[in-house]
Design an enzyme around this catalytic site. Structure first.
Site: not given
Length: 565
Positions: A77, A79, A100, A111, A279, A307, A387, A415
């Site tokens: 998200k 990215t 953020r 993460k 979140a 999230f 991906f 990406w």
């Protein structure tokens, strides 16, 4: 996938990128030298004077990026948020990003870094992911200064009559540390203070983080800090920071942290990175001041909420919009083939194997989030974050399903390609903004302020999560009565719930049905301006995994970070 991206980690790509001096980035958005305070050559804060001068400037357009429920497969998200901002600038739009700040807890835990990925990153990623400009440390300091002042007040005679058994304010640390969830302090005799039970929250769950992120200016910050409830007296009435008389000291500790941080992306798109509430246990949005500044300084702002749409987007649309005084002109709903297959029952170890059946089943999770956004009346585009393991059959099936639903969809490859990989997404977002510009009065909050806290919770659980009903523990029922008694029922609700499921059971993936949301506790956050409702087993102090990301981190002889992401 490019050869370069294939053989480089995110941090290697970031370290190989050429940054512009932050003065040049500031000039792109009309800021002068005196409008920023430098934190080295590539970071700066915007001054209060500069923000005051722009308050009458017309807002640009606001785009909110959210996603399906996250999985260990990754959604990207952040990215997509960065790549979309870059794409808007490639199209000739004057765009900015508002995101953020990462917390050290998840950075060192499960993460890893949180500044985007591949060729869609904000820089300098090492600084942002570690100590940055010290904002989160300032919040930790203010939080723990308040704790020290509370205990000192009790030790020095307790003139306010604070019941040490009913102090609700906790200490904080910006790290996942399960051993600190419940502690006993003040041991060692009379000179060490009054013994009592206490505990730690991770800093991003501190009410001070929420207060900083929802404040409009320095005076609003002080007002919100003064309203924070720290516990209850022997007569069961609430005690606030104003009662202690320390709101001025807390504001002083936070005066620089309140200023938004200016950085840049790999493609030199200006980005404001400021505030970092989780979140799942907080409201999950960057600061009102940063978002508002970006809206004044650019024609289009891309921001994200933490999230999935059941958490971050719901809180952005029900809580942050009320403080911001603005609503998104469009929403981007991020989905991946990998995550949808996990929601459809495929195991993480098998995700590289094509499975159209699991994909089809997992689409119900995406469908529920689409329905939620429709309830708010916001137009949206689905971004398929590609991906390398996605097959053509899977991607075609997902795109066709979205088209059959009558919604705009874009295959996004930021990406790998940076802004160029998001051009189609950017064009489709601009198209729905133009289409809906004259019909934006369709936006609506899911509940009114006059609605009771119980009904607000039920509205969210039923309409956003798809729950059958809500059950309140004995403790929560008692707290509902206290909320009414102290006239806090007009406040919005901030749900603390697992991010992995629409339900309050982290293992219940996909689109669960006939489930009940259990509210175990309600915590009034009067300074922030909402009531936190804790569901299921969600914790305000996470723990570290068996193999923390910290094990892979190091630094070379030149001081460059290794293994940050």
């Amino acid at each position: 996938m490019s050869v370069r991206a294939k053989h480089q980690s995110d941090i290697e790509i970031a370290q190989a990128s050429k940054l512009k001096p932050i003065n040049e980035i500031a000039e792109l958005i009309g800021l002068k030298q005196e409008d920023i305070e430098l934190y080295g050559p590539y970071k700066a804060k915007i001054t209060y004077e500069a923000m005051s001068q722009m308050k009458d400037v017309k807002n640009g357009k606001l785009v909110l990026v959210t996603s399906i429920n996250p999985t260990p497969a990754g959604e990207g998200k952040s990215t997509v948020t960065v790549g979309l901002g870059d794409a808007f600038n490639l199209l000739g739009e004057k765009a900015m990003i508002a995101m953020r700040e990462p917390s050290l807890g998840p950075t060192m835990g499960m993460k890893g870094g949180a500044t985007g990925g591949g060729y869609a990153q904000v820089l300098p990623m090492e600084d942002i992911n570690l100590h940055f400009t010290g904002d989160i440390h300032a919040i930790t300091t203010a939080n723990n200064a308040l704790s020290a002042l509370i205990d000192n007040h009790i030790h020095q005679g307790n003139a306010l009559g604070i019941d040490a058994r009913r102090i609700t304010w906790k200490r904080s640390i910006d790290m996942n540390d399960r051993a600190l969830r419940q502690v006993v302090i003040g041991l060692g005799g009379p000179v060490q203070g009054v013994p009592r039970e206490d505990g730690f929250d991770i800093t991003v769950a501190s009410e001070i983080m929420a207060v900083l992120c929802l404040s409009k200016d320095l005076q609003d910050l002080k007002k919100r800090l003064s309203s924070m409830v720290i516990g209850y007296k022997y007569d069961r009435t609430p005690v606030t920071v104003k009662d202690l008389g320390v709101e001025g000291a807390l504001t002083l500790l936070l005066k620089d942290a309140l200023k938004p941080n200016l950085v840049q992306t790999i493609e030199h798109t200006p980005a404001l990175i400021h505030g970092g509430p989780f979140a799942n246990i907080a409201h999950g949005c960057n600061s009102v001041m940063a978002t508002n500044a970006a809206l004044k300084l650019s024609d289009i702002v891309v921001t994200e909420a933490g999230f999935g749409a059941d958490l971050g987007a719901e809180k952005f649309l029900n809580i942050k919009t009320r403080a911001l005084g603005a609503h998104p002109d469009a929403v981007v709903l991020v989905a991946t083939v990998r995550a949808l297959k996990m929601h459809g029952g495929q195991s993480k170890g098998d995700l590289n194997t094509e499975d159209l059946q699991a994909l089809e089943k997992g689409l119900q999770n995406l469908k529920k989030h689409m329905e939620t956004l429709e309830k708010f009346g916001v137009p949206f585009v689905i971004a398929i974050n590609r991906f390398i393991t996605d097959t053509d059959l899977e991607l075609n099936a997902l795109q066709k399903w979205c088209e059959d639903q009558g919604v705009a969809v874009s295959l996004t490859e930021v990406w790998e390609h940076g802004g160029k990989g998001g051009l189609d997404l950017a064009q489709k977002v601009l198209k729905i903004i133009d289409k809906h510009e004259n019909h934006f009065n369709h936006f609506n909050h899911l509940y009114n302020e006059e609605t009771s806290i119980e009904e607000k919770i039920k509205t969210i659980a039923i309409n956003v999560y798809g729950a059958k009903n809500v059950e309140f523990s004995v403790k929560a029922k008692k707290q509902l009565n206290e909320i009414d008694k102290f006239e806090w029922a007009h406040l919005p609700v901030c749900m603390a719930k697992t991010q992995y499921s629409l339900s309050d059971d982290a293992k219940n993936l996909g689109r669960p049905e006939d489930f009940i949301i259990t509210i175990r506790e309600l915590r009034p956050k009067i300074g922030a301006g909402f009531i936190v409702a804790l569901t299921g087993e969600v914790m305000t102090m996470p723990g570290l995994p068996s193999q923390p990301a910290a094990y892979q981190m190091d630094v070379d002889e030149q001081g460059k970070a290794i293994g940050l992401f």
